[in-house]
Write a protein that holds these residues in place. Structure first.
Motif, PDB file in Angstrom:
ATOM      1  N   ARG A 146       0.799  -1.226   0.000  1.00  0.00           N
ATOM      2  CA  ARG A 146       0.000   0.000   0.000  1.00  0.00           C
ATOM      3  C   ARG A 146       0.832   1.278   0.000  1.00  0.00           C
ATOM      4  O   ARG A 146       0.356   2.313  -0.472  1.00  0.00           O
ATOM      5  N   TYR A 147       2.037   1.229   0.528  1.00  0.00           N
ATOM      6  CA  TYR A 147       2.783   2.474   0.735  1.00  0.00           C
ATOM      7  C   TYR A 147       4.087   2.460  -0.060  1.00  0.00           C
ATOM      8  O   TYR A 147       5.183   2.604   0.494  1.00  0.00           O
ATOM      9  N   LYS A 148       3.936   2.327  -1.367  1.00  0.00           N
ATOM     10  CA  LYS A 148       5.100   2.362  -2.243  1.00  0.00           C
ATOM     11  C   LYS A 148       5.454   3.789  -2.658  1.00  0.00           C
ATOM     12  O   LYS A 148       6.619   4.128  -2.814  1.00  0.00           O
ATOM     13  N   SER A 149       4.443   4.623  -2.861  1.00  0.00           N
ATOM     14  CA  SER A 149       4.683   5.985  -3.344  1.00  0.00           C
ATOM     15  C   SER A 149       5.005   6.925  -2.185  1.00  0.00           C
ATOM     16  O   SER A 149       4.657   6.675  -1.024  1.00  0.00           O
ATOM     17  N   PHE A 150       5.638   8.032  -2.541  1.00  0.00           N
ATOM     18  CA  PHE A 150       6.006   9.034  -1.535  1.00  0.00           C
ATOM     19  C   PHE A 150       4.762   9.682  -0.939  1.00  0.00           C
ATOM     20  O   PHE A 150       4.718   9.964   0.258  1.00  0.00           O
ATOM     21  N   GLU A 151       3.735   9.916  -1.760  1.00  0.00           N
ATOM     22  CA  GLU A 151       2.506  10.544  -1.265  1.00  0.00           C
ATOM     23  C   GLU A 151       1.797   9.654  -0.255  1.00  0.00           C
ATOM     24  O   GLU A 151       1.271  10.133   0.765  1.00  0.00           O
ATOM     25  N   ARG A 154       3.698   9.773   3.015  1.00  0.00           N
ATOM     26  CA  ARG A 154       3.512  11.052   3.684  1.00  0.00           C
ATOM     27  C   ARG A 154       2.139  11.123   4.338  1.00  0.00           C
ATOM     28  O   ARG A 154       1.988  11.684   5.429  1.00  0.00           O
ATOM     29  N   GLN A 155       1.141  10.571   3.681  1.00  0.00           N
ATOM     30  CA  GLN A 155      -0.187  10.553   4.269  1.00  0.00           C
ATOM     31  C   GLN A 155      -0.225   9.662   5.509  1.00  0.00           C
ATOM     32  O   GLN A 155      -0.859   9.999   6.519  1.00  0.00           O
ATOM     33  N   LEU A 156       0.494   8.535   5.457  1.00  0.00           N
ATOM     34  CA  LEU A 156       0.532   7.632   6.610  1.00  0.00           C
ATOM     35  C   LEU A 156       1.192   8.287   7.805  1.00  0.00           C
ATOM     36  O   LEU A 156       0.695   8.183   8.937  1.00  0.00           O
ATOM     37  N   VAL A 157       2.305   8.971   7.593  1.00  0.00           N
ATOM     38  CA  VAL A 157       3.027   9.565   8.716  1.00  0.00           C
ATOM     39  C   VAL A 157       2.251  10.726   9.333  1.00  0.00           C
ATOM     40  O   VAL A 157       2.438  11.063  10.515  1.00  0.00           O
ATOM     41  N   SER A 158       1.363  11.361   8.555  1.00  0.00           N
ATOM     42  CA  SER A 158       0.583  12.478   9.089  1.00  0.00           C
ATOM     43  C   SER A 158      -0.682  12.021   9.816  1.00  0.00           C
ATOM     44  O   SER A 158      -1.243  12.787  10.612  1.00  0.00           O
ATOM     45  N   GLU A 159      -1.124  10.790   9.582  1.00  0.00           N
ATOM     46  CA  GLU A 159      -2.368  10.317  10.186  1.00  0.00           C
ATOM     47  C   GLU A 159      -2.199   9.859  11.627  1.00  0.00           C
ATOM     48  O   GLU A 159      -3.162   9.887  12.403  1.00  0.00           O
ATOM     49  N   LEU A 176      11.381   0.317   3.338  1.00  0.00           N
ATOM     50  CA  LEU A 176       9.971   0.360   2.947  1.00  0.00           C
ATOM     51  C   LEU A 176       9.344   1.733   3.193  1.00  0.00           C
ATOM     52  O   LEU A 176       8.527   2.195   2.389  1.00  0.00           O
ATOM     53  N   LEU A 177       9.705   2.398   4.283  1.00  0.00           N
ATOM     54  CA  LEU A 177       9.077   3.665   4.640  1.00  0.00           C
ATOM     55  C   LEU A 177       9.850   4.884   4.165  1.00  0.00           C
ATOM     56  O   LEU A 177       9.273   5.949   3.976  1.00  0.00           O
ATOM     57  N   GLY A 178      11.155   4.765   4.008  1.00  0.00           N
ATOM     58  CA  GLY A 178      11.943   5.840   3.421  1.00  0.00           C
ATOM     59  C   GLY A 178      12.185   7.017   4.351  1.00  0.00           C
ATOM     60  O   GLY A 178      11.945   6.983   5.556  1.00  0.00           O
ATOM     61  N   LYS A 179      12.657   8.115   3.730  1.00  0.00           N
ATOM     62  CA  LYS A 179      13.081   9.284   4.508  1.00  0.00           C
ATOM     63  C   LYS A 179      11.915  10.034   5.128  1.00  0.00           C
ATOM     64  O   LYS A 179      12.129  10.887   5.998  1.00  0.00           O
ATOM     65  N   VAL A 180      10.684   9.778   4.681  1.00  0.00           N
ATOM     66  CA  VAL A 180       9.534  10.442   5.298  1.00  0.00           C
ATOM     67  C   VAL A 180       9.484  10.127   6.790  1.00  0.00           C
ATOM     68  O   VAL A 180       9.167  10.983   7.616  1.00  0.00           O
ATOM     69  N   PHE A 181       9.832   8.897   7.167  1.00  0.00           N
ATOM     70  CA  PHE A 181       9.812   8.481   8.564  1.00  0.00           C
ATOM     71  C   PHE A 181      11.156   8.699   9.250  1.00  0.00           C
ATOM     72  O   PHE A 181      11.197   9.000  10.440  1.00  0.00           O
ATOM     73  N   TYR A 182      12.245   8.546   8.529  1.00  0.00           N
ATOM     74  CA  TYR A 182      13.553   8.467   9.172  1.00  0.00           C
ATOM     75  C   TYR A 182      14.396   9.723   9.029  1.00  0.00           C
ATOM     76  O   TYR A 182      15.471   9.802   9.617  1.00  0.00           O
ATOM     77  N   HIS A 183      13.937  10.706   8.246  1.00  0.00           N
ATOM     78  CA  HIS A 183      14.762  11.896   8.055  1.00  0.00           C
ATOM     79  C   HIS A 183      14.854  12.726   9.335  1.00  0.00           C
ATOM     80  O   HIS A 183      15.930  13.031   9.826  1.00  0.00           O
ATOM     81  N   GLY A 184      13.707  13.087   9.900  1.00  0.00           N
ATOM     82  CA  GLY A 184      13.719  13.891  11.110  1.00  0.00           C
ATOM     83  C   GLY A 184      13.895  13.081  12.375  1.00  0.00           C
ATOM     84  O   GLY A 184      14.440  13.565  13.366  1.00  0.00           O
ATOM     85  N   GLY A 185      13.419  11.852  12.388  1.00  0.00           N
ATOM     86  CA  GLY A 185      13.543  10.993  13.556  1.00  0.00           C
ATOM     87  C   GLY A 185      12.415  11.114  14.550  1.00  0.00           C
ATOM     88  O   GLY A 185      12.361  10.356  15.526  1.00  0.00           O
ATOM     89  N   ALA A 186      11.477  12.072  14.348  1.00  0.00           N
ATOM     90  CA  ALA A 186      10.409  12.257  15.327  1.00  0.00           C
ATOM     91  C   ALA A 186       9.420  11.098  15.321  1.00  0.00           C
ATOM     92  O   ALA A 186       8.844  10.767  16.356  1.00  0.00           O
TER      93      ALA A 186
END
Length: 380
Positions: A146-151, A154-159, A176-186
């Protein structure tokens, strides 16, 4: 729901240099909190425009980091699976859902099949307060699909506010999750153990031997609702330790919503856990301890007097100086030609004489070439 905090007592400072000074730690935490809060107020007053990409809640609640500097590398290879250290004051502010507010939402990423863990959470023995925080349970295969695309990521991390992950899947999630989850670390997924308790004794009641010694593989009990709930609560009240090859390790120990006393208690717990579990040679392997915010300078709370761990790491100064001088003398005596000279006093004169001799040889070779060319022309 707020996690229960432990009552901490301030220990008296002993004569040993290998311990934190509670007064120094409290002063550093208090000064850092005041600086971060004043910087936030000045940024809010000076900036008239609102950044649409900034989350107002995350901006108001900034992390506080403990920077641990060691004398040697803690590990040789980077570990994708972080360690955990229990904290007296949780870093996450858990709010139960009400009619007006949705409350804290947790997403739990499990190994397949996910139905097993959904049934555990829906079991009557699972605490209702913890069940109300878990908004989604998703298996690893569905994350891949389900979460292959960047969009979509990003929607998953914001929910969701917090992400928990089965420790068997933690090493696969960065890809699998990429920098959307791991860039900031929050919102990095917090590892939890969703497997049953390991039975370390064999059928005879004796401790199992390793497989390499002819032993048998340890058997795990089936997970139950109570153990899963306790594991989730422990994970939410722990600090994550991400180890990598190097001498610097940063651990989140607090936020700006905490008081200075709470930050100090968390720093004491993290330092004790780091020294006991991860730093080689314990306190003798620690070079310095600092606290800092994302936009502030680091404040020292402890510095080591020695720059080495053991006396074996220290070379005798006289031997070291002699070796350096001996190497320098050998370079001067050898020169570029590789020939040894008898003394260093006439090194300059000998170099000048050698250059003059080379110049004379080049002039003589030039004369011989001109003479040979003249003979060839005369014979022609």
């Amino acid at each position: 729901m707020a996690l229960q905090t432990k009552q901490t007592t301030v220990q008296a400072v002993s004569g040993s240099p290998y311990q934190l000074d509670p007064a120094q730690t409290l002063r550093a935490a208090n000064a850092l909190l005041k600086k971060m809060q004043s910087d936030f107020a000045s940024r809010s007053n000076s900036s008239g425009k609102q950044d649409l990409l900034e989350d107002s809640e995350e901006e108001q609640e900034e992390p506080i980091w403990l920077c641990v500097t060691t004398k040697k590398h803690i590990i040789d290879k980077k570990r994708l699976k972080p360690g955990r250290i229990a904290l007296p004051h949780s870093l996450t502010s858990l709010q139960p859902a009400t009619a007006d507010t949705p409350g804290t939402k947790i997403c739990l990423i499990t190994a397949d099949p996910q139905r097993q863990y959904k049934d555990l959470i829906e079991h009557p023995n699972f605490p209702a307060a913890t069940r109300g925080l878990i908004a989604k349970v998703i298996g690893l295969e569905k994350v891949k699909a389900r979460y292959k695309s960047f969009e979509a990521r990003r929607q998953l991390v914001s929910e969701y506010d917090i992400f928990l992950a089965d420790d068997r899947t933690v090493t696969q999630l960065p890809k699998l999750l990429g920098k959307v989850f791991y860039h900031g670390g929050a919102k990095r997924p917090i590892p939890i153990n969703l497997q049953g308790k390991k039975d370390r004794n064999d059928e005879k009641g004796e401790k199992r031997k390793p497989l390499v010694q002819g032993g048998t593989k340890a058997i795990r009990d089936a997970p139950n609702p109570e153990s899963v709930a306790r594991e989730i609560e422990r994970a939410l009240s722990s600090a994550l330790v991400h180890l990598s090859p190097g001498t610097n390790t940063s651990v989140k120990v607090g936020t700006t919503r905490m008081s200075a006393e709470q930050v100090q208690a968390n720093i004491d717990a993290v330092v004790a856990g780091m020294v006991a579990k991860y730093v080689p040679q314990g306190w003798r392997g620690v070079k310095g301890l600092h606290v800092k915010g994302p936009r502030t300078a680091s404040l020292p709370i402890w510095l080591a007097d020695e720059l080495w761990e053991t006396e074996d790491d220290v070379l005798d100064q006289e031997v070291e100086v002699k070796s350096v001088l001996g190497k320098r003398v050998a370079e001067i005596e050898g020169g570029k030609s590789g020939k040894k000279r008898k003394s260093t006093g006439g090194a300059v004169e000998e170099e000048v004489a050698e250059k003059e001799a080379q110049k004379a040889r080049r002039a003589e070779m030039k004369k011989l070439k001109e003479k040979s060319r003249a003979e060839v022309k005369a014979s022609a």
